[in-house]
Design a protein around this motif. Structure first.
Motif, PDB file in Angstrom:
ATOM      1  N   MET A 185     -41.500 -63.456  -8.079  1.00 41.62           N
ATOM      2  CA  MET A 185     -42.274 -62.432  -8.790  1.00 41.62           C
ATOM      3  C   MET A 185     -43.407 -63.075  -9.589  1.00 41.62           C
ATOM      4  O   MET A 185     -43.269 -64.183 -10.106  1.00 41.62           O
ATOM      5  CB  MET A 185     -41.369 -61.634  -9.731  1.00 41.62           C
ATOM      6  CG  MET A 185     -40.314 -60.799  -9.031  1.00 41.62           C
ATOM      7  SD  MET A 185     -39.119 -60.060 -10.186  1.00 41.62           S
ATOM      8  CE  MET A 185     -40.184 -58.921 -11.099  1.00 41.62           C
ATOM      9  N   ASP A 197     -45.180 -58.310 -12.797  1.00 37.12           N
ATOM     10  CA  ASP A 197     -44.554 -57.533 -11.725  1.00 37.12           C
ATOM     11  C   ASP A 197     -43.435 -56.670 -12.290  1.00 37.12           C
ATOM     12  O   ASP A 197     -42.679 -57.091 -13.171  1.00 37.12           O
ATOM     13  CB  ASP A 197     -43.966 -58.458 -10.665  1.00 37.12           C
ATOM     14  CG  ASP A 197     -45.003 -58.932  -9.656  1.00 37.12           C
ATOM     15  OD1 ASP A 197     -46.175 -58.519  -9.773  1.00 37.12           O
ATOM     16  OD2 ASP A 197     -44.639 -59.731  -8.765  1.00 37.12           O
ATOM     17  N   ALA A 218     -40.970 -56.272  -7.168  1.00 39.99           N
ATOM     18  CA  ALA A 218     -39.745 -57.037  -6.940  1.00 39.99           C
ATOM     19  C   ALA A 218     -39.061 -56.576  -5.655  1.00 39.99           C
ATOM     20  O   ALA A 218     -38.580 -57.400  -4.853  1.00 39.99           O
ATOM     21  CB  ALA A 218     -38.803 -56.877  -8.129  1.00 39.99           C
TER      22      ALA A 218
END
Length: 491
Positions: free
Chosen positions: A340, A344, A349
């Motif tokens: 990630m 994010d 994810a």
């Protein structure tokens, strides 16, 4: 309210005596810690949760049993509290009352009902949510404080159509107080977290003729989610100015102030925890995380903020290392966390996880094994990599922190999972530790949390950031110690 009692308290404060504080709904003591640092005496607290009550007793009363025992405010009178804590006469026990009932306490308790609580004390005996507010007022009446500080979530300004802060001010003003409330964001006061809360201050009219709030010490531009929610709340208030005479505009943060404290400022000096390495070596497993193994600090240079956390007067870091730098066991997700990017959230994810599944599936197929969609083996591989939540329904469930910004708001939900605060360092690939959560709330490294990992996370998420509490407490101290009664505090 007895003028003799008020005059005695005022005369006492003109000496070198510390104002004596009662912290209601105290939690582990975020507000208490800020007031202690500003020169107040934390003389007593009321907290129902056993672990939080024990934490408060450990940190402010050396673990004394009478101060570490949970107290149910609905079953404990002010007289009983003073007896339990050996504080003597009720009316002379405290100078300041801080804290605030949980917001659920205000549900369906209308303005007329708030005003009627004293006149008809049994009117809402069957509404437990009203009882917390009723007991709060009972405690204020009994202890006759010179000042009151209440804290709550911003939604309290429009709680089912009610502005509970305004209604609280009306009740306190009828008792002889001058009152005001506003919204403050912790990041403007040196806390590495963008936490927006309502704060209400009330002074006896003998103390001051107006209420003000501390000026920010740090500057940032709040991201859309925070600025938007603040704007909506304030727009609602400004549209009802005739009914919000106690509202005070938040003090402005000027762009010539020092920049905010970032997540990296707060966490960068703490020892690294490489979750994937721990998993590979079997050094981490499922089970309760206890705080019985000290960890030495890393050799990384500490920021000014980290240095403050290590050397907070009265709560200095243990000489043998920190004991609560522990993380959750999340074997499915460590590799995902590493992929990630900062900022994010769950949709990103989830997309990374799907790509990881495709990579793993291709590797299996390359080795000559066929996994067919819909089979138990195919599903088992999917479940071992991809989180189960619908990406379109849970956009904010996960978030990887930015290293160059304050963290987003820590919640009590940390006690259940830490996906809202994934560490910014992809190498470490994990959610934050208990000590890191404490750092983001501005709890010093010498502050101890009772219980194991989950209760500690909950206590931290529920707390008021001590540095913000300190800014408010120092501001209130100037007013309380002002020798000219009724003079306004301009600082």
């Amino acid at each position: 309210m007895s003028n003799d009692i008020i005059l005695r308290k005022l005369e006492r404060l003109q000496t070198s005596a510390k104002p004596r504080v009662l912290d209601l709904f105290a939690g582990c003591g975020g507000l208490s810690l800020g007031f202690e640092a500003a020169g107040f005496e934390i003389r007593g607290a009321v907290e129902f949760d056993p672990e939080a009550a024990k934490s408060h007793g450990i940190n402010f009363h050396n673990g004394a049993e009478e101060h570490s025992t949970p107290i149910d405010i609905t079953k404990t009178s002010p007289t009983e509290l003073c007896s339990q804590l050996e504080l003597g006469t009720v009316s002379d026990a405290f100078d300041v009352v801080i804290g605030g009932p949980p917001c659920q306490a205000f549900a369906r308790v209308g303005r007329s009902k708030l005003r009627e609580i004293e006149e008809h004390p049994e009117a809402f005996i069957h509404d437990p949510r009203a009882q917390l507010y009723k007991k709060y007022l009972e405690y204020v009446d009994a202890f006759q404080p010179l000042a009151v500080l209440m804290e709550n979530v911003p939604d309290i300004l429009n709680h089912g159509g009610q502005n509970i802060a305004e209604e609280t001010c009306e009740v306190l003003e009828a008792k002889g107080y001058i009152c005001g409330y506003t919204l403050l964001n912790a990041a403007f006061y040196g806390v590495p977290q963008m936490r927006e809360r309502m704060f209400l201050i009330a002074y006896r009219k003998e103390i001051s003729s107006e209420v003000s709030f501390p000026k920010p010490t740090n500057w940032l531009v709040l991201p859309p989610g925070y600025e938007g929610s603040r704007s909506v709340a304030l727009k609602t208030l400004r549209g009802r100015l005739d009914a919000t005479h106690s509202y005070i505009e938040p003090p402005a943060a000027l762009d010539d102030l020092p920049s905010v404290v970032t997540a990296k400022d707060a966490l960068g000096d703490l020892p690294e925890i490489n979750a994937r390495e721990l998993l590979a070596t079997g050094a981490i497993s499922r089970g309760a995380r206890r705080f019985d193994t000290p960890v030495d600090y890393s050799t990384k240079k500490a920021s000014a903020y980290a240095d403050l956390m290590r050397n907070w007067p009265g709560h200095e870091a243990p000489t043998d290392g920190i004991r609560d730098h522990v993380i959750r066991f999340l074997p499915r997700d460590y590799e995902l966390f590493s992929r990630m990017s900062q900022g994010d959230q769950y949709p990103e994810a989830y997309a990374h996880a799907v790509n990881m599944f495709k990579e793993r599936l291709a590797a299996v197929q390359t080795n000559g094994k066929k996994l067919i969609e819909g089979t138990a083996e195919y599903k088992a591989l999917w479940d071992s990599i991809v989180p189960p939540y619908d990406a379109s329904k849970f956009p904010n469930k996960w978030r990887k922190m930015w290293d160059n910004q304050p963290a987003r708001t820590l919640m009590a939900h940390l006690g259940k999972d830490g996906y809202s605060h994934i560490h910014y360092d992809s190498k470490q690939a994990r959610t934050i530790s208990v000590r890191e959560a404490a750092r983001l709330q501005s709890f010093p490294d010498g502050f101890r949390f009772s219980g194991t990992m989950n209760p500690a996370f909950k206590q931290i998420g529920n707390a008021v950031p001590p540095l913000l509490a300190k800014a408010l407490a120092m501001h209130m101290m100037k007013t309380l110690k002002n020798k000219e009664k009724g003079a306004s505090d301009e600082s």
